[in-house]
Write a protein that holds these residues in place. Structure first.
Motif, short mmCIF file in Angstrom:
data_model
loop_
_atom_site.label_atom_id
_atom_site.label_comp_id
_atom_site.label_asym_id
_atom_site.label_seq_id
_atom_site.Cartn_x
_atom_site.Cartn_y
_atom_site.Cartn_z
N VAL A 216 3.61 12.11 2.86
CA VAL A 216 3.03 11.04 2.05
C VAL A 216 3.24 11.31 0.57
CG1 VAL A 216 0.72 12.08 1.91
CG2 VAL A 216 0.97 9.60 1.77
N VAL A 217 3.36 12.59 0.21
CA VAL A 217 3.59 12.95 -1.19
C VAL A 217 5.08 12.85 -1.52
CG1 VAL A 217 3.46 14.80 -2.90
CG2 VAL A 217 1.54 14.39 -1.35
N ASP A 218 5.91 13.60 -0.80
CA ASP A 218 7.33 13.69 -1.15
C ASP A 218 8.04 12.35 -1.03
OD1 ASP A 218 6.93 16.35 -1.58
OD2 ASP A 218 7.79 17.02 0.32
N THR A 219 7.71 11.57 -0.03
CA THR A 219 8.43 10.32 0.21
C THR A 219 7.80 9.15 -0.54
OG1 THR A 219 9.20 11.03 2.38
CG2 THR A 219 9.13 8.67 1.98
N PHE A 220 6.49 9.03 -0.46
CA PHE A 220 5.86 7.83 -1.01
C PHE A 220 5.39 7.99 -2.45
CE2 PHE A 220 4.62 4.87 2.68
CZ PHE A 220 5.86 5.06 3.26
N PHE A 221 4.73 9.12 -2.75
CA PHE A 221 4.13 9.28 -4.08
C PHE A 221 4.47 10.66 -4.64
CE2 PHE A 221 1.22 6.81 -1.32
CZ PHE A 221 1.47 5.55 -1.85
N PRO A 222 5.73 10.91 -4.98
CA PRO A 222 6.14 12.25 -5.41
C PRO A 222 5.62 12.60 -6.80
CG PRO A 222 7.96 10.73 -5.66
CD PRO A 222 6.87 9.96 -4.96
N ILE A 223 5.47 13.90 -7.03
CA ILE A 223 5.15 14.41 -8.35
C ILE A 223 6.34 15.22 -8.84
CG2 ILE A 223 3.95 16.37 -7.27
CD1 ILE A 223 2.32 16.69 -9.81
N ALA A 224 6.65 15.10 -10.11
CA ALA A 224 7.76 15.84 -10.69
C ALA A 224 7.33 17.25 -11.06
CB ALA A 224 8.29 15.11 -11.92
N LYS A 225 8.29 18.18 -11.08
CA LYS A 225 8.01 19.49 -11.63
C LYS A 225 7.70 19.32 -13.11
CE LYS A 225 10.43 22.70 -8.61
NZ LYS A 225 11.65 23.50 -8.38
N PHE A 411 -1.17 9.40 -8.66
CA PHE A 411 -2.56 9.15 -8.26
C PHE A 411 -2.61 9.11 -6.75
CE2 PHE A 411 -6.34 6.37 -7.78
CZ PHE A 411 -7.22 7.00 -8.65
N TRP A 412 -3.17 10.17 -6.15
CA TRP A 412 -3.29 10.25 -4.69
C TRP A 412 -4.73 9.95 -4.32
CZ3 TRP A 412 -0.83 15.64 -5.42
CH2 TRP A 412 0.55 15.52 -5.65
N ALA A 413 -5.03 8.70 -4.02
CA ALA A 413 -6.40 8.26 -3.76
C ALA A 413 -6.77 8.59 -2.31
CB ALA A 413 -6.54 6.76 -4.02
N LEU A 414 -7.77 9.45 -2.13
CA LEU A 414 -8.22 9.80 -0.79
C LEU A 414 -9.24 8.78 -0.30
CD1 LEU A 414 -8.58 13.69 -1.05
CD2 LEU A 414 -6.59 12.31 -0.45
N ASP A 415 -9.11 8.43 0.97
CA ASP A 415 -9.91 7.36 1.55
C ASP A 415 -10.89 7.93 2.58
OD1 ASP A 415 -10.45 5.16 3.65
OD2 ASP A 415 -9.53 4.03 2.02
N GLU A 435 4.28 7.13 -10.77
CA GLU A 435 5.19 6.59 -11.78
C GLU A 435 6.42 7.47 -11.98
OE1 GLU A 435 2.86 6.05 -15.30
OE2 GLU A 435 1.57 4.52 -14.40
N TYR A 436 6.53 8.55 -11.17
CA TYR A 436 7.70 9.42 -11.27
C TYR A 436 8.86 8.94 -10.39
CZ TYR A 436 4.46 12.74 -13.42
OH TYR A 436 3.54 13.35 -14.25
N LEU A 437 8.63 7.93 -9.57
CA LEU A 437 9.66 7.49 -8.62
C LEU A 437 10.99 7.18 -9.30
CD1 LEU A 437 7.81 5.24 -6.02
CD2 LEU A 437 9.28 7.19 -5.51
N GLY A 438 10.93 6.43 -10.39
CA GLY A 438 12.16 6.07 -11.10
C GLY A 438 12.88 7.29 -11.67
N ASP A 439 12.10 8.26 -12.18
CA ASP A 439 12.70 9.46 -12.76
C ASP A 439 13.34 10.35 -11.71
OD1 ASP A 439 11.69 8.63 -15.25
OD2 ASP A 439 9.78 9.63 -14.87
N LEU A 440 12.81 10.30 -10.49
CA LEU A 440 13.26 11.22 -9.44
C LEU A 440 14.27 10.60 -8.48
CD1 LEU A 440 9.77 12.76 -8.50
CD2 LEU A 440 11.47 13.66 -10.10
N SER A 441 14.51 9.31 -8.61
CA SER A 441 15.38 8.62 -7.64
C SER A 441 16.77 9.22 -7.60
CB SER A 441 15.44 7.12 -7.94
OG SER A 441 15.93 6.90 -9.24
#
Length: 583
Positions: A216-225, A411-415, A435-441
């Motif tokens: 869920v992190v790496d594919t959908f909502f990744p964070i950059a180093k 932002f990883w919102a826990l439910d 918001e890192y998706l574009g930078d990491l694509s």
């Protein structure tokens, strides 16, 4: 102006000194006969306010206050890795050996052990050196090579350099004579003010992901180093568990884990678990590349603020060596609550929900210290900050969560409903974003696969469509939906249960490489496309569901071992064979 200062007033951790003083803002001081550690937080013409980081019980007016002339600082050097510290960098193991299980007020123990390290010198007499340059190395643990650097601001010519050998952090290894003729002693360790960011040569673009192995992190909502992420969630939603999983599996070189105001039993679990965990990178103990800062809820409230700055300063120190550091802060809400309590004792004007008006600026200063940088010595390193937020009643509109969103790009919102349904990680895909998706694509396209982002976007659109359809289903049931929309709901179930849900206790599912994540997406979408084409030929979806393919793909995360990714090819044949008689 007098030099002998005494305590005038005491209000919990806030102590005042009456009259005009020579104290400077943010100066470290010692308060009372027990020499309690404190920091100057306000200087008026007739009064000075000190924030004390230790228990003030028993402190009386008239007791002395001692100036140090230096800002609140910690020692940085070999011996930090594998250590467990309180919020002001006192080593808890050494305190326990000296004073027992409880921390007495006024005890001060050196942060770094006075053991001898096998040092390799990288400089010699006559060398010209500059600030930040690595001048000595020693193996700190089996996993980390410690690189001692010239403190920022120190440059010049080397004199009296020692040979390779065994030295302690207190031994002088060389002298540096600067251009003004001043002499600076070089040691394995140096001190640094915790509230001052360490300088860098350049801040670099964030173009590489911090790979965590969590789909869920790496594919959908990744964070950059070098990025910053927030994990907001109410009680019991899995914030601590998620941070533990990220600490174990993310591809950082060093982990800084801060328990800021957390319950003692949670920190005990962390301390016990981290010692038992085997580092998947090296096969050694995870503590060989981890620093733990334990500032539990029964410790002095003011020290919570210091614990956050202590942790980020340590992270920047290892970043300057050229390491990638991941810092886990659990939780920043407790830090903000400590600021609120201190602000109330100072009788400052409260803002939203009683938090001080400077809450946003403090949060921004903290998260701004994350980044991917070119260091003063020419190396590259990063500090990635992952901060947990604990909004009361899972109310994401409260001030700490809202202000954290302003300064983090992930932002990883826990439910709570997902957590109670045993869906781990309980990240709500509708409320979360990166918001890192574009930078990491580009990295995903070049390193993992050209179609990675296309697969990710299509799966996300299927989940979004399911959310809309479920509103209709709740009202009038699923029978009225056309077959193509029923297919969307069925595929979304596979994505939710078979892809996003992850078992931290399964050997093949606790960590999943981006390559395996892409192959899982390809198979799921291949089935979706095949079924969609069949439905377009007027074949009812009930005939497709009889084949059991969707349930088969839910189990794919367990059925395909991480070292046998070629088994994914069999699933394409299975799908084609099973659907062949349906046209």
């Amino acid at each position: 102006m007098k030099d002998n200062y005494v305590v005038f007033g005491i209000n919990g951790p806030v102590v005042s000194v009456s009259g005009k003083t020579a104290f400077s803002m943010n100066e470290m001081v010692f308060v009372g006969e027990k020499r309690l550690l404190g920091e100057v937080i306000r200087v008026d013409d007739d009064k000075t306010i000190i924030q004390v980081y230790e228990e003030t019980g028993g402190l009386k007016p008239g007791e002395p206050v001692y100036s140090t002339g230096a800002p609140m600082s910690i020692s940085l050097g070999p011996g930090l890795i594998g250590g467990i510290f309180d919020g002001v960098a006192n080593p808890l193991k050494a305190i326990s050996d000296e004073a027992g299980a409880f921390i007495p007020a006024g005890i001060h123990v050196d942060s770094l052990p006075n053991t001898k390290w096998n040092v390799t010198m990288l400089i010699k007499d006559g060398d010209r050196v500059r600030e930040g340059q690595i001048f000595a190395e020693c193996p700190e643990t089996g996993s980390i090579l410690h690189k001692s650097m010239l403190p920022p601001g120190v440059s010049g010519v080397v004199r009296e350099a020692k040979p390779d050998g065994a030295y302690t952090v207190k031994d002088t290894l060389a002298f540096v004579i600067d251009d003004n003729g001043n002499e600076h002693a070089l040691k394995l360790a140096h001190r640094w003010p915790i509230k001052n960011p360490r300088p860098v040569a350049k801040r670099l673009s964030l173009t590489k992901p911090l790979v965590t192995g969590q789909r869920v992190v790496d594919t959908f909502f990744p964070i950059a180093k070098g990025g910053a992420a927030a994990i907001p969630g109410g009680f019991g939603t899995g914030k601590t568990m998620m941070q533990h999983q990220l600490a174990k599996w993310c591809d950082a070189d060093i982990i800084i884990y801060i328990g800021c105001g957390e319950r003692g039993n949670e920190m005990t679990d962390a301390l016990t678990e981290f010692r038992k965990l085997v580092d998947p990178k090296t096969g050694k103990s995870l503590m060989d590349r981890t620093v733990l800062i334990a500032n539990t809820s029964n410790m002095p409230v003011a020290a919570r603020e210091a614990s956050i700055y202590t942790g980020i300063t340590m992270a920047e120190y290892f970043r300057d060596m050229g390491y990638n550091v991941a810092m886990m802060a659990d939780s920043t809400s407790r830090w903000a609550e400590a600021m609120r309590e201190i602000s109330g004792r100072l009788e400052e004007m409260p803002a939203d929900e009683g938090f001080p008006a400077y809450l946003p600026s403090r949060l921004s200063e903290f998260y701004e210290r994350a980044g991917y940088t070119e260091n003063l010595n020419g190396t590259e390193g990063s500090v990635s900050v992952i901060g947990a937020v604990s909004p009361q009643g899972s109310d994401f509109s409260e001030p700490v969560t809202q202000n954290t969103k302003r300064f983090t790009r992930c932002f990883w919102a826990l439910d709570k409903s997902l957590a109670y349904a045993r869906h781990y990680p309980a990240v709500n895909w509708n409320d979360s974003y990166s918001e890192y998706l574009g930078d990491l694509s580009d990295w995903y396209t070049d390193t993992v696969g050209e179609d990675f982002m296309a697969c990710r976007n299509e799966m996300f659109s299927i989940l979004s469509a399911e959310s809309s359809l479920m509103e209709i289903v709740k009202l009038i049931g699923s029978d009225v939906l056309p077959d193509d929309q029923k297919l969307t709901i069925e595929t979304a179930r596979v994505i939710r249960v078979g892809f996003l849900q992850q078992n931290a206790f399964h050997k093949d599912d606790t960590f999943v490489s981006p390559e395996k994540q892409l192959k899982m997406m390809r198979v799921i979408l291949y089935l979706h496309h095949k079924c969609r084409d069949i439905i377009l030929r007027q074949v009812p979806i009930s005939e497709i569901l009889k084949k059991g393919l969707f349930d088969k793909l839910v189990q794919i995360k367990y059925d395909v071992p991480n070292d046998k990714l070629e088994m994914f090819d069999d699933y394409y044949k299975l799908i084609d064979t099973a659907l062949a008689d349906l046209g």
